[in-house]
Design a protein around this motif. Sequence first.
Motif, short mmCIF file in Angstrom:
data_model
loop_
_atom_site.label_atom_id
_atom_site.label_comp_id
_atom_site.label_asym_id
_atom_site.label_seq_id
_atom_site.Cartn_x
_atom_site.Cartn_y
_atom_site.Cartn_z
N GLU A 69 0.83 -1.20 0.00
CA GLU A 69 0.00 0.00 0.00
C GLU A 69 0.87 1.25 0.00
O GLU A 69 0.56 2.25 -0.66
CB GLU A 69 -0.91 -0.01 1.24
CG GLU A 69 -1.97 1.08 1.24
CD GLU A 69 -2.89 0.99 2.45
OE1 GLU A 69 -3.82 1.81 2.54
OE2 GLU A 69 -2.68 0.09 3.30
N THR A 72 2.64 1.54 -3.64
CA THR A 72 1.80 1.73 -4.82
C THR A 72 0.75 2.80 -4.54
O THR A 72 0.69 3.36 -3.45
CB THR A 72 1.08 0.42 -5.21
OG1 THR A 72 0.11 0.10 -4.19
CG2 THR A 72 2.07 -0.73 -5.36
N ARG A 73 -0.10 3.04 -5.54
CA ARG A 73 -1.20 3.99 -5.38
C ARG A 73 -2.53 3.25 -5.18
O ARG A 73 -3.59 3.77 -5.48
CB ARG A 73 -1.28 4.91 -6.60
CG ARG A 73 -0.11 5.89 -6.68
CD ARG A 73 -0.24 6.78 -7.90
NE ARG A 73 0.75 7.86 -7.86
CZ ARG A 73 1.97 7.78 -8.35
NH1 ARG A 73 2.35 6.65 -8.94
NH2 ARG A 73 2.81 8.79 -8.29
N SER A 75 -5.22 1.19 -2.57
CA SER A 75 -5.61 1.06 -1.17
C SER A 75 -5.53 -0.41 -0.75
O SER A 75 -5.37 -1.30 -1.58
CB SER A 75 -7.06 1.56 -0.99
OG SER A 75 -7.96 0.67 -1.65
N SER A 142 0.19 -0.06 -10.95
CA SER A 142 0.04 1.22 -10.28
C SER A 142 0.55 2.37 -11.16
O SER A 142 -0.07 3.43 -11.25
CB SER A 142 0.81 1.20 -8.95
OG SER A 142 0.75 2.46 -8.31
N ARG A 146 -2.29 4.73 -12.58
CA ARG A 146 -2.37 5.92 -11.73
C ARG A 146 -1.09 6.74 -11.68
O ARG A 146 -1.00 7.68 -10.91
CB ARG A 146 -2.77 5.50 -10.31
CG ARG A 146 -4.16 4.94 -10.27
CD ARG A 146 -4.59 4.65 -8.87
NE ARG A 146 -5.97 4.16 -8.88
CZ ARG A 146 -6.54 3.53 -7.88
NH1 ARG A 146 -5.85 3.29 -6.79
NH2 ARG A 146 -7.79 3.12 -7.96
N GLY A 147 -0.12 6.35 -12.47
CA GLY A 147 1.15 7.07 -12.45
C GLY A 147 1.07 8.42 -13.14
O GLY A 147 0.11 8.71 -13.86
#
Length: 242
Positions: A69, A72-73, A75, A142, A146-147
């Motif tokens: 968690e 990375t991005r 949850s 990730s 979401r990068g």
Amino acid sequence: MCSPSKRTQWREELQHFRKDCGFSKKVLLNCCLVRRIITLVSPNPKDSVEDELELSAVRHRPEGLEQLEAQTRFSRKELQILYRGFKNECPSGIVNEETFKEIYAQFFPQGDATTYAHFLFNAFDTDHNGSVSFEDFVMGLSILLRGTVQEKLNWAFNLYDINKDGFITKEEMLDIMKAIYDMMGKCTYPVLREEAPRQHVEVFFQKMDKNKDGVVTIDEFIDCCQNDENIMRSMHLFENVL
């Protein structure tokens, strides 16, 4: 088999996962790996507890959820969902190259996905040990989902840098382009000429290789992509076949 109420609950969880947590439906459908993993998830309410226990029980020992968690991005809930599907597909805790090829063959039956799956596997296999662990999978995912633009371009550079020497040659770029076109098949590109991949690479490489030394560095690659809308749009092609 789960009850209708549990299936409904699970669909609601996935909806939240897609929309509120930043995974659009389009991204999930375009990403073969995520799509495969998500469809294999078992909606068992005890799984969230079991996942944490199994993180230290499978043959390959992944990092704990807290550490992933932080790295990375995703949850904790998202990591549990992804891990649940990952362990169903890969009980040993790792994915080999043949599994990658099987997944892409199923999603692109109209073409030959073997070569592209090989290149993509090497991009996810960051320590080059011939296998992709859950950590490798979620770390790459990730970045891709979401990068930042810079992080995604770094990842794309690594994909095109086939021999991992820190440079992209024209031949490497051509190999990737050909692999993508081969995988998409003639049904997707009914008027595609055989020389089209080479023509595209010639245009891209001429723009990227600013000092004309025959190779593209990561700085040249990122600078060119960020400042050329046409190339940036073309670079998104690889995202649609992940």
